[in-house]
Design a protein around this motif. Structure first.
Motif, short mmCIF file in Angstrom:
data_model
loop_
_atom_site.label_atom_id
_atom_site.label_comp_id
_atom_site.label_asym_id
_atom_site.label_seq_id
_atom_site.Cartn_x
_atom_site.Cartn_y
_atom_site.Cartn_z
N VAL A 129 0.92 -1.13 -0.07
CA VAL A 129 -0.09 0.08 -0.11
C VAL A 129 0.85 1.21 0.11
N VAL A 130 0.50 2.31 -0.94
CA VAL A 130 1.40 3.22 -0.99
C VAL A 130 0.61 4.60 -0.74
N GLU A 131 1.24 5.47 -0.60
CA GLU A 131 0.76 7.05 -0.24
C GLU A 131 0.84 7.99 -1.43
N TYR A 132 -0.11 8.64 -1.94
CA TYR A 132 -0.08 9.58 -2.84
C TYR A 132 -0.35 10.88 -2.31
N ARG A 133 0.41 11.93 -2.62
CA ARG A 133 0.42 13.25 -1.98
C ARG A 133 0.11 14.35 -3.26
N ARG A 134 -0.64 15.37 -2.87
CA ARG A 134 -1.00 16.32 -3.49
C ARG A 134 0.19 17.41 -3.68
N LEU A 135 1.05 17.56 -4.46
CA LEU A 135 2.53 18.25 -4.38
C LEU A 135 2.46 19.39 -5.33
N ARG A 136 3.03 20.33 -5.03
CA ARG A 136 3.47 21.36 -6.19
C ARG A 136 4.91 20.90 -6.81
N LEU A 137 4.99 20.67 -8.06
CA LEU A 137 6.12 20.32 -8.62
C LEU A 137 6.88 21.51 -9.35
N PHE A 138 8.19 21.50 -9.10
CA PHE A 138 9.03 22.28 -9.63
C PHE A 138 10.30 21.67 -10.40
N ASP A 139 10.67 22.29 -11.51
CA ASP A 139 11.78 21.79 -12.44
C ASP A 139 12.80 22.50 -11.97
N VAL A 140 14.05 21.87 -11.34
CA VAL A 140 15.02 22.64 -10.82
C VAL A 140 16.27 22.04 -11.77
N GLU A 141 16.62 23.11 -12.42
CA GLU A 141 18.04 22.94 -13.37
C GLU A 141 19.38 23.37 -12.77
N VAL A 142 20.27 22.51 -13.09
CA VAL A 142 21.69 22.87 -12.60
C VAL A 142 22.61 22.33 -13.46
N ASP A 143 23.86 22.79 -13.46
CA ASP A 143 24.85 22.29 -14.35
C ASP A 143 25.32 21.02 -13.78
N TYR A 144 26.04 20.25 -14.50
CA TYR A 144 26.34 18.89 -14.12
C TYR A 144 27.57 18.73 -13.15
N THR A 145 28.32 19.98 -12.71
CA THR A 145 29.13 20.04 -11.65
C THR A 145 28.75 20.10 -10.34
N ARG A 146 27.28 20.49 -10.42
CA ARG A 146 26.72 20.46 -9.06
C ARG A 146 25.59 19.28 -9.04
N SER A 147 25.29 18.58 -9.92
CA SER A 147 24.11 17.76 -9.92
C SER A 147 24.46 16.47 -9.10
N GLY A 148 25.17 15.97 -9.07
CA GLY A 148 25.76 14.73 -8.23
C GLY A 148 25.15 15.00 -6.99
N ARG A 149 25.89 15.99 -6.14
CA ARG A 149 25.73 16.54 -4.96
C ARG A 149 24.27 16.85 -4.51
N LEU A 150 23.37 17.71 -5.58
CA LEU A 150 22.16 18.02 -5.34
C LEU A 150 21.29 16.90 -5.54
N GLU A 151 21.51 15.89 -6.19
CA GLU A 151 20.62 14.56 -6.30
C GLU A 151 20.91 13.86 -4.89
N ASN A 152 22.10 13.76 -4.38
CA ASN A 152 22.24 13.01 -3.13
C ASN A 152 21.42 13.83 -2.05
N ASP A 153 21.81 15.14 -2.05
CA ASP A 153 21.21 15.90 -0.88
C ASP A 153 19.58 15.59 -1.02
N LEU A 154 18.99 15.78 -2.25
CA LEU A 154 17.60 15.90 -2.52
C LEU A 154 17.00 14.63 -1.85
N ARG A 155 17.76 13.51 -2.26
CA ARG A 155 17.24 12.11 -1.72
C ARG A 155 17.45 12.04 -0.25
#
Length: 208
Positions: A129-155
């Motif tokens: 059983v999973v939960e669905y939430r009504r969220l506001r979605l944002f597209d976050v754009e960064v250059d590749y030099t910062r993408s690895g850390r950002l993805e890890n921190d987001l997770r």
């Protein structure tokens, strides 16, 4: 309006036996009534020897659409108790079909009510059983030099990482609950030195 709801993640088939009668409960996620009816029809085809194919389903984030059928069992002894279990467990966008193979022993109205309710309840216990939430979605754009850390921190954060894609730059689709926007903007600016761009995409139901 509801801001979250529960649903089964994938189809489940679970069997219980009561006084030699077999009750096979199929649960499946469905988006609309047509999909629910298709699951019911498929179960009839899969279990042609079953005497009854009782069903119940709840649709919509607010559970507005609710249907049930006793399919030949005494009125109120199958579909309604099945529906009550879905409602009590607060599960929606879900159909339950219980196919009964009669074992030769009459269960009585009370026994049928308990059996059909238990069949759905036990199937939910083993379902994902999973939960669905009504969220506001944002597209976050960064250059590749910062993408690895950002993805890890987001997770690792409380924010919902809904999707990722990599083009000329890295894009992360992030879901925010109401009221999180300002804190997220500050968090993102601090993490990326103010280089990330966030564009709002609108509201959506997101699996969390």
């Amino acid at each position: 309006m509801a801001d979250r709801y529960l649903s089964v993640a994938t189809p489940v088939l679970h069997e219980i036996e009561i006084k030699r009668s077999r009750f096979l409960c199929a649960l499946a996620p469905v988006a609309d009534e047509a999909a629910a009816r298709a699951v019911i029809a498929a179960r009839r085809k899969a279990e042609p020897a079953a005497r009854h194919h009782c069903h119940a389903f709840v649709l919509g984030a607010d559970g507005r659409t609710q249907r049930s059928s006793d399919d030949g069992e005494p009125a109120g002894t199958a579909g309604v108790p099945m529906l009550e279990v879905l409602r009590r467990r607060e599960v929606t966008d879900t159909v339950a079909v219980v196919s009964r193979h009669f074992g030769g022993v009459l269960l009585g109205a009370g026994g049928l009510i308990r059996a059909y309710g238990q069949a759905v309840s036990d199937a939910l216990d083993v379902a994902s059983v999973v939960e669905y939430r009504r969220l506001r979605l944002f597209d976050v754009e960064v250059d590749y030099t910062r993408s690895g850390r950002l993805e890890n921190d987001l997770r690792a954060s409380s924010y919902v990482l809904h999707d990722t894609r990599f083009e000329a730059s890295a894009h992360f689709e992030v879901g925010l609950a109401p009221g999180e926007e300002a804190a997220f903007a500050a968090w993102l600016a601090d993490l990326t030195g103010g280089t990330a761009e966030a564009v709002e995409l609108g509201e959506e139901w997101v699996r969390s």
